[in-house]
Scaffold this motif. Sequence first.
Motif, PDB file in Angstrom:
ATOM      1  N   ILE A 137      -4.683   4.953   4.160  1.00  0.00           N
ATOM      2  CA  ILE A 137      -3.536   4.068   4.405  1.00  0.00           C
ATOM      3  C   ILE A 137      -4.006   2.772   5.052  1.00  0.00           C
ATOM      4  O   ILE A 137      -3.581   1.667   4.675  1.00  0.00           O
ATOM      5  N   LEU A 138      -4.904   2.897   6.030  1.00  0.00           N
ATOM      6  CA  LEU A 138      -5.429   1.704   6.695  1.00  0.00           C
ATOM      7  C   LEU A 138      -6.236   0.848   5.722  1.00  0.00           C
ATOM      8  O   LEU A 138      -6.106  -0.385   5.697  1.00  0.00           O
ATOM      9  N   GLN A 139      -7.064   1.484   4.897  1.00  0.00           N
ATOM     10  CA  GLN A 139      -7.849   0.732   3.920  1.00  0.00           C
ATOM     11  C   GLN A 139      -6.945   0.029   2.913  1.00  0.00           C
ATOM     12  O   GLN A 139      -7.180  -1.138   2.560  1.00  0.00           O
ATOM     13  N   ALA A 140      -5.903   0.740   2.459  1.00  0.00           N
ATOM     14  CA  ALA A 140      -4.977   0.126   1.508  1.00  0.00           C
ATOM     15  C   ALA A 140      -4.247  -1.051   2.147  1.00  0.00           C
ATOM     16  O   ALA A 140      -4.048  -2.096   1.507  1.00  0.00           O
ATOM     17  N   HIS A 141      -3.860  -0.884   3.405  1.00  0.00           N
ATOM     18  CA  HIS A 141      -3.164  -1.973   4.086  1.00  0.00           C
ATOM     19  C   HIS A 141      -4.075  -3.185   4.256  1.00  0.00           C
ATOM     20  O   HIS A 141      -3.653  -4.330   4.014  1.00  0.00           O
ATOM     21  N   GLN A 187       5.830  12.841  10.321  1.00  0.00           N
ATOM     22  CA  GLN A 187       6.963  12.006   9.911  1.00  0.00           C
ATOM     23  C   GLN A 187       6.651  10.529  10.099  1.00  0.00           C
ATOM     24  O   GLN A 187       6.967   9.699   9.227  1.00  0.00           O
ATOM     25  N   ASP A 188       6.011  10.182  11.213  1.00  0.00           N
ATOM     26  CA  ASP A 188       5.641   8.778  11.437  1.00  0.00           C
ATOM     27  C   ASP A 188       4.592   8.312  10.432  1.00  0.00           C
ATOM     28  O   ASP A 188       4.623   7.159   9.980  1.00  0.00           O
ATOM     29  N   VAL A 189       3.651   9.185  10.097  1.00  0.00           N
ATOM     30  CA  VAL A 189       2.639   8.834   9.105  1.00  0.00           C
ATOM     31  C   VAL A 189       3.290   8.586   7.743  1.00  0.00           C
ATOM     32  O   VAL A 189       2.930   7.644   7.023  1.00  0.00           O
ATOM     33  N   ASP A 190       4.253   9.438   7.382  1.00  0.00           N
ATOM     34  CA  ASP A 190       4.960   9.239   6.112  1.00  0.00           C
ATOM     35  C   ASP A 190       5.715   7.908   6.103  1.00  0.00           C
ATOM     36  O   ASP A 190       5.751   7.204   5.084  1.00  0.00           O
ATOM     37  N   GLU A 191       6.310   7.563   7.245  1.00  0.00           N
ATOM     38  CA  GLU A 191       7.049   6.301   7.325  1.00  0.00           C
ATOM     39  C   GLU A 191       6.122   5.096   7.177  1.00  0.00           C
ATOM     40  O   GLU A 191       6.437   4.138   6.453  1.00  0.00           O
ATOM     41  N   VAL A 192       4.969   5.134   7.848  1.00  0.00           N
ATOM     42  CA  VAL A 192       4.057   3.999   7.755  1.00  0.00           C
ATOM     43  C   VAL A 192       3.429   3.930   6.369  1.00  0.00           C
ATOM     44  O   VAL A 192       3.156   2.835   5.851  1.00  0.00           O
ATOM     45  N   GLU A 193       3.227   5.081   5.725  1.00  0.00           N
ATOM     46  CA  GLU A 193       2.704   5.071   4.355  1.00  0.00           C
ATOM     47  C   GLU A 193       3.711   4.420   3.407  1.00  0.00           C
ATOM     48  O   GLU A 193       3.342   3.610   2.550  1.00  0.00           O
ATOM     49  N   GLU A 194       4.995   4.767   3.567  1.00  0.00           N
ATOM     50  CA  GLU A 194       6.022   4.165   2.728  1.00  0.00           C
ATOM     51  C   GLU A 194       6.126   2.664   2.976  1.00  0.00           C
ATOM     52  O   GLU A 194       6.332   1.880   2.034  1.00  0.00           O
ATOM     53  N   SER A 195       5.958   2.261   4.240  1.00  0.00           N
ATOM     54  CA  SER A 195       6.030   0.841   4.567  1.00  0.00           C
ATOM     55  C   SER A 195       4.861   0.071   3.969  1.00  0.00           C
ATOM     56  O   SER A 195       5.029  -1.043   3.452  1.00  0.00           O
ATOM     57  N   VAL A 196       3.662   0.659   4.021  1.00  0.00           N
ATOM     58  CA  VAL A 196       2.471  -0.027   3.503  1.00  0.00           C
ATOM     59  C   VAL A 196       2.570  -0.241   1.996  1.00  0.00           C
ATOM     60  O   VAL A 196       2.206  -1.312   1.481  1.00  0.00           O
ATOM     61  N   PHE A 197       3.075   0.755   1.271  1.00  0.00           N
ATOM     62  CA  PHE A 197       3.111   0.664  -0.186  1.00  0.00           C
ATOM     63  C   PHE A 197       4.447   0.151  -0.702  1.00  0.00           C
ATOM     64  O   PHE A 197       4.741   0.276  -1.890  1.00  0.00           O
ATOM     65  N   SER A 198       5.257  -0.409   0.171  1.00  0.00           N
ATOM     66  CA  SER A 198       6.517  -1.011  -0.274  1.00  0.00           C
ATOM     67  C   SER A 198       6.239  -2.382  -0.896  1.00  0.00           C
ATOM     68  O   SER A 198       5.205  -3.006  -0.629  1.00  0.00           O
ATOM     69  N   PRO A 199       7.147  -2.898  -1.733  1.00  0.00           N
ATOM     70  CA  PRO A 199       6.916  -4.217  -2.363  1.00  0.00           C
ATOM     71  C   PRO A 199       6.848  -5.348  -1.351  1.00  0.00           C
ATOM     72  O   PRO A 199       6.174  -6.359  -1.597  1.00  0.00           O
ATOM     73  N   GLU A 200       7.546  -5.216  -0.236  1.00  0.00           N
ATOM     74  CA  GLU A 200       7.556  -6.279   0.757  1.00  0.00           C
ATOM     75  C   GLU A 200       6.259  -6.275   1.555  1.00  0.00           C
ATOM     76  O   GLU A 200       5.661  -5.224   1.798  1.00  0.00           O
ATOM     77  N   ARG A 201       5.840  -7.452   1.956  1.00  0.00           N
ATOM     78  CA  ARG A 201       4.643  -7.569   2.788  1.00  0.00           C
ATOM     79  C   ARG A 201       4.991  -7.213   4.224  1.00  0.00           C
ATOM     80  O   ARG A 201       5.932  -7.744   4.809  1.00  0.00           O
ATOM     81  N   THR A 202       4.230  -6.288   4.807  1.00  0.00           N
ATOM     82  CA  THR A 202       4.473  -5.836   6.178  1.00  0.00           C
ATOM     83  C   THR A 202       3.176  -5.945   6.972  1.00  0.00           C
ATOM     84  O   THR A 202       2.080  -6.014   6.412  1.00  0.00           O
ATOM     85  N   ASN A 203       3.341  -5.927   8.282  1.00  0.00           N
ATOM     86  CA  ASN A 203       2.187  -5.956   9.180  1.00  0.00           C
ATOM     87  C   ASN A 203       2.182  -4.653   9.984  1.00  0.00           C
ATOM     88  O   ASN A 203       2.770  -4.572  11.061  1.00  0.00           O
ATOM     89  N   ASP A 204       1.555  -3.616   9.442  1.00  0.00           N
ATOM     90  CA  ASP A 204       1.534  -2.288  10.051  1.00  0.00           C
ATOM     91  C   ASP A 204       0.185  -1.939  10.663  1.00  0.00           C
ATOM     92  O   ASP A 204      -0.064  -0.775  10.968  1.00  0.00           O
ATOM     93  N   THR A 205      -0.677  -2.915  10.848  1.00  0.00           N
ATOM     94  CA  THR A 205      -2.022  -2.616  11.344  1.00  0.00           C
ATOM     95  C   THR A 205      -1.973  -1.973  12.722  1.00  0.00           C
ATOM     96  O   THR A 205      -2.629  -0.943  12.966  1.00  0.00           O
ATOM     97  N   ASN A 206      -1.201  -2.557  13.635  1.00  0.00           N
ATOM     98  CA  ASN A 206      -1.139  -2.007  14.995  1.00  0.00           C
ATOM     99  C   ASN A 206      -0.562  -0.595  15.001  1.00  0.00           C
ATOM    100  O   ASN A 206      -1.045   0.285  15.728  1.00  0.00           O
ATOM    101  N   ARG A 207       0.453  -0.366  14.189  1.00  0.00           N
ATOM    102  CA  ARG A 207       1.056   0.964  14.155  1.00  0.00           C
ATOM    103  C   ARG A 207       0.099   1.997  13.578  1.00  0.00           C
ATOM    104  O   ARG A 207       0.042   3.136  14.049  1.00  0.00           O
ATOM    105  N   ILE A 208      -0.655   1.613  12.561  1.00  0.00           N
ATOM    106  CA  ILE A 208      -1.614   2.556  11.969  1.00  0.00           C
ATOM    107  C   ILE A 208      -2.698   2.923  12.980  1.00  0.00           C
ATOM    108  O   ILE A 208      -3.059   4.090  13.132  1.00  0.00           O
ATOM    109  N   TYR A 209      -3.227   1.924  13.684  1.00  0.00           N
ATOM    110  CA  TYR A 209      -4.241   2.206  14.696  1.00  0.00           C
ATOM    111  C   TYR A 209      -3.677   3.081  15.810  1.00  0.00           C
ATOM    112  O   TYR A 209      -4.354   3.969  16.337  1.00  0.00           O
ATOM    113  N   HIS A 210      -2.415   2.835  16.177  1.00  0.00           N
ATOM    114  CA  HIS A 210      -1.785   3.646  17.217  1.00  0.00           C
ATOM    115  C   HIS A 210      -1.647   5.096  16.763  1.00  0.00           C
ATOM    116  O   HIS A 210      -1.961   6.033  17.519  1.00  0.00           O
ATOM    117  N   LEU A 211      -1.191   5.293  15.532  1.00  0.00           N
ATOM    118  CA  LEU A 211      -1.074   6.658  15.018  1.00  0.00           C
ATOM    119  C   LEU A 211      -2.428   7.337  14.904  1.00  0.00           C
ATOM    120  O   LEU A 211      -2.562   8.540  15.151  1.00  0.00           O
TER     121      LEU A 211
END
Length: 361
Positions: free
Chosen positions: A285-289, A202-226
């Motif tokens: 996801i990390l590469q795309a981000h 569920q967390d992976v799905d959430e971070v994937e949706e956040s990364v590919f959303s139109p808004e610019r986000t900073n999910d690097t730390n969360r991706i590494y944590h997951l």
Amino acid sequence: MVMTKVRPGLSLFGRSPKPIVCDPVRRGSAVIDWAVYIDGHRVVTESVADAIRLVRDGELFAPKDTESPGFVWVGLHNPESSELERLAELFGLPELAVEDAINAHQRPKLERYDDMQFFVLKTAGYVATDGVDSVETGEIMVFCGPDFVVTVRHGDHAELASVRRRLEADPERLALGPTSVLHAVADRVVDGYLSVSEAVQQDVDEVEESVFSPERTNDTNRIYHLKRETIQLKRAVGPLAGPLRTLCNRRTIPPEIREYLRDVEDHLARVREQVDACDELLNPILQAHMTQVTVGDNQDMRKISAWGAILMLPTAIAGIYGMNFDHMPELGWAYSYPTVIAVIATSCLFLYRGFRRNGWL
């Protein structure tokens, strides 16, 4: 269910005292609960030593129409070395296995010592630490002999009290012997893996949706944590497949328990696939981000460069006409100032439209 309390030296099926209803025996130590199980029913004793005597000294025996000889189940939580060593003397546990149970930093494994099996399982839980969900692991060691089961749990995950209650509500399964407890513990641990893997998914799905959303986000730390938590979960889940498969193929395991263990093995395979899928999905996801971060930085640099070019034009013109040479033809003209301002404005507007058309602004 009704539990019978007996005194040492008396036969349950012979001259037994009047049955009474009592709560599970609890102490202020690592020993959570213990009991004798005969024909799937619980018999409470005053001490673990009394329980062993009832089974091994012939004081507790089964009638002729009963196949179960009875066994003792002792459960411990975070025991000290002295407590586990005393139990080792009572049950005759192997020294090396006891040392592993005390240290509690073992990989999932299955070892055989004569007629006893030593099974190590990693437990897992998904808990919030400082506002961040993290995978925490513990361990359960199971000493399974012909007439006893000793479960040693380290950590706060995969509690076994519910497992004991569920088994006591199913006397037919308990009557199959100590291996029924072995299966129930493995089933409880793998069920914990399922809940943790679903939470991670569920967390992976959430971070994937956040990364590919139109808004610019900073999910690097969360991706590494997951990614780190997924690897830790894989270390707990992956090594259990081999010992569980070996246990399913042991001839000492009753056929009914083998079927249950194969079902647990199927659940474990599903968990492994889900965890592997999360781990593999986090890489793209990390590469795309990171690609999005790079593209965003490039866009920012283009905007900065475009505005720099626009501002450079009036600066250059103003610098030329600010040199104040005596022989500059435009200085004496009455319309020099408004003409220069018009040229600067027109040139800046032309540059702005060009950059805007090319997507730089």
